[in-house]
Each structure stands twice: as C-alpha cells, then as structure tokens.
Design an enzyme around this catalytic site. Structure first.
Site, PDB file in Angstrom:
ATOM      1  N   ASP A   8       0.852  -1.199   0.000  1.00 56.77           N
ATOM      2  CA  ASP A   8       0.000   0.000   0.000  1.00 56.77           C
ATOM      3  C   ASP A   8       0.891   1.253   0.000  1.00 56.77           C
ATOM      4  OD1 ASP A   8      -2.129   1.790   0.541  1.00 56.77           O
ATOM      5  OD2 ASP A   8      -1.887   1.488   2.707  1.00 56.77           O
ATOM      6  N   ASP A  10      -0.324   5.056   1.035  1.00 53.86           N
ATOM      7  CA  ASP A  10      -0.568   5.987   2.149  1.00 53.86           C
ATOM      8  C   ASP A  10      -0.530   5.258   3.488  1.00 53.86           C
ATOM      9  OD1 ASP A  10      -0.934   8.043   0.320  1.00 53.86           O
ATOM     10  OD2 ASP A  10      -3.043   7.542   0.060  1.00 53.86           O
TER      11      ASP A  10
HETATM   12 MG   LIG Z   1      -2.997   3.027   3.474  1.00 49.79          MG
END
Ligand SMILES: [Mg+2]
Length: 175
Positions: A8, A10
């Site tokens: 991922d 963020d």
């Molecule tokens: Mg995230």
C-alpha cells in the site's frame, strides 16, 4: 515460500499521518502530536473534523507526502528478492492518481510502471502478501496480511504487525 508482495502507499510508504499533522499546523496554527491521535479514525482525528477530508481534496497534498522512514531502502532491498508491486486506492480522489504516479517516480524510481496498481477497493487484489495500514483492506485478502503500524490502527490485534520498515524486512524474510 513467498514470491509476490503488494504494498500500500498511504500510511505504509507515504507518511500521510505526519503530513496531515504538518498541514494542520500550517493551515490552522494548531499543533497536534502523533500520540494525541492514537486509535482515532484518520478522517476524524483532528479537532476540525473535516480538515483531513479537505486536505485529501487539495491539489498537491499527495504529491508532497514525505516517504515513510526507511521505506525506500527497505523496498529497494525487497525488490531484489520478491515480485514487489504497489497497490493504492486512488479513485476516491481522482486528482491523486497523477500525483501518486509522479511521487513514485521521484521516490521509488526503481519500481516500474508495470508494477503499479491504482484501484478503487482492494478486495480483488491477489498476491502472496499484502502490507497495508487499514484492517479493512487486509480482511478480504486471501494471502498473508501484514498490518503496517499507524496511529489509527494501534488498537488492532488481529494481524501480524509491522512496527516500521526495518521490522517489516525482518518479518518478511522469515515468512
Ligand atoms: Mg494506506
């Protein structure tokens, strides 16, 4: 033996918490310390409740995120051994798509565009491992889910926790 790892952006390689607190300090002149937002949902963590939502819609917010400490070196090291790809929900904030692409080119130029997946929800993603800071993204994942520590997930106990990138490499190399 694992081969593919989905990572991922963020909260995992892009430090959205630090960035949000810095923006809040600049725009609202209020200092919030990371420990003040432990366990609070990211979107409601700040005193002005719609501040984070506004930031997420502000051009330039995603493009200027600082990388998470240690992420660049750790991910570079992992690419030598594993099939690494980046998975990010970009469609909720469409302007973020180009900003995220440019951000990756700047900070992670060793990851090919072929290894980038910008999506809506992540429940169709398949890989051996998913590293994400949101339990909801790990819940539907069919491989090995790993939770990257963030202030908002500190009370979550259902997943193997990666405390930082140094710890992440150690955990992954033992899988
Ligand atoms: Mg995230």
């Amino acid at each position: 033996m694992i081969d593919s790892i989905a990572i991922d952006m963020d909260g995992v390689i892009a430090d959205i918490e630090l960035h949000t607190l810095n923006w809040y300090q600049k725009k609202c002149n209020v200092v919030i310390h990371p420990e003040d937002i432990i366990g609070l949902p990211q979107l409601e963590a700040l005193p002005e409740k719609d501040a984070v939502w506004k930031f997420l819609h502000t051009p330039g917010f995603f493009r200027t995120l600082p990388p998470v400490k240690g992420a660049i070196d750790a991910v570079r090291r992992l690419t030598r051994k594993y099939d690494i790809f980046i998975v990010s929900s970009a469609m909720e904030f469409p302007h973020s798509l180009n900003e995220k692409y440019e951000w990756l080119q700047e900070h992670f130029p060793f990851i090919s565009w072929r290894k980038l997946i910008f999506c809506g929800e992540k429940n169709r993603i398949t890989a051996d491992v998913l590293i994400d800071d949101y339990p909801k993204n790990l819940r539907s994942f069919k491989g090995i889910p790993l939770l990257f520590s963030a202030m908002h997930n500190m009370h979550e106990t259902n997943y193997t926790r990666l405390h930082n990138w140094e710890n992440a490499v150690q955990v992954i190399e033992c899988l």
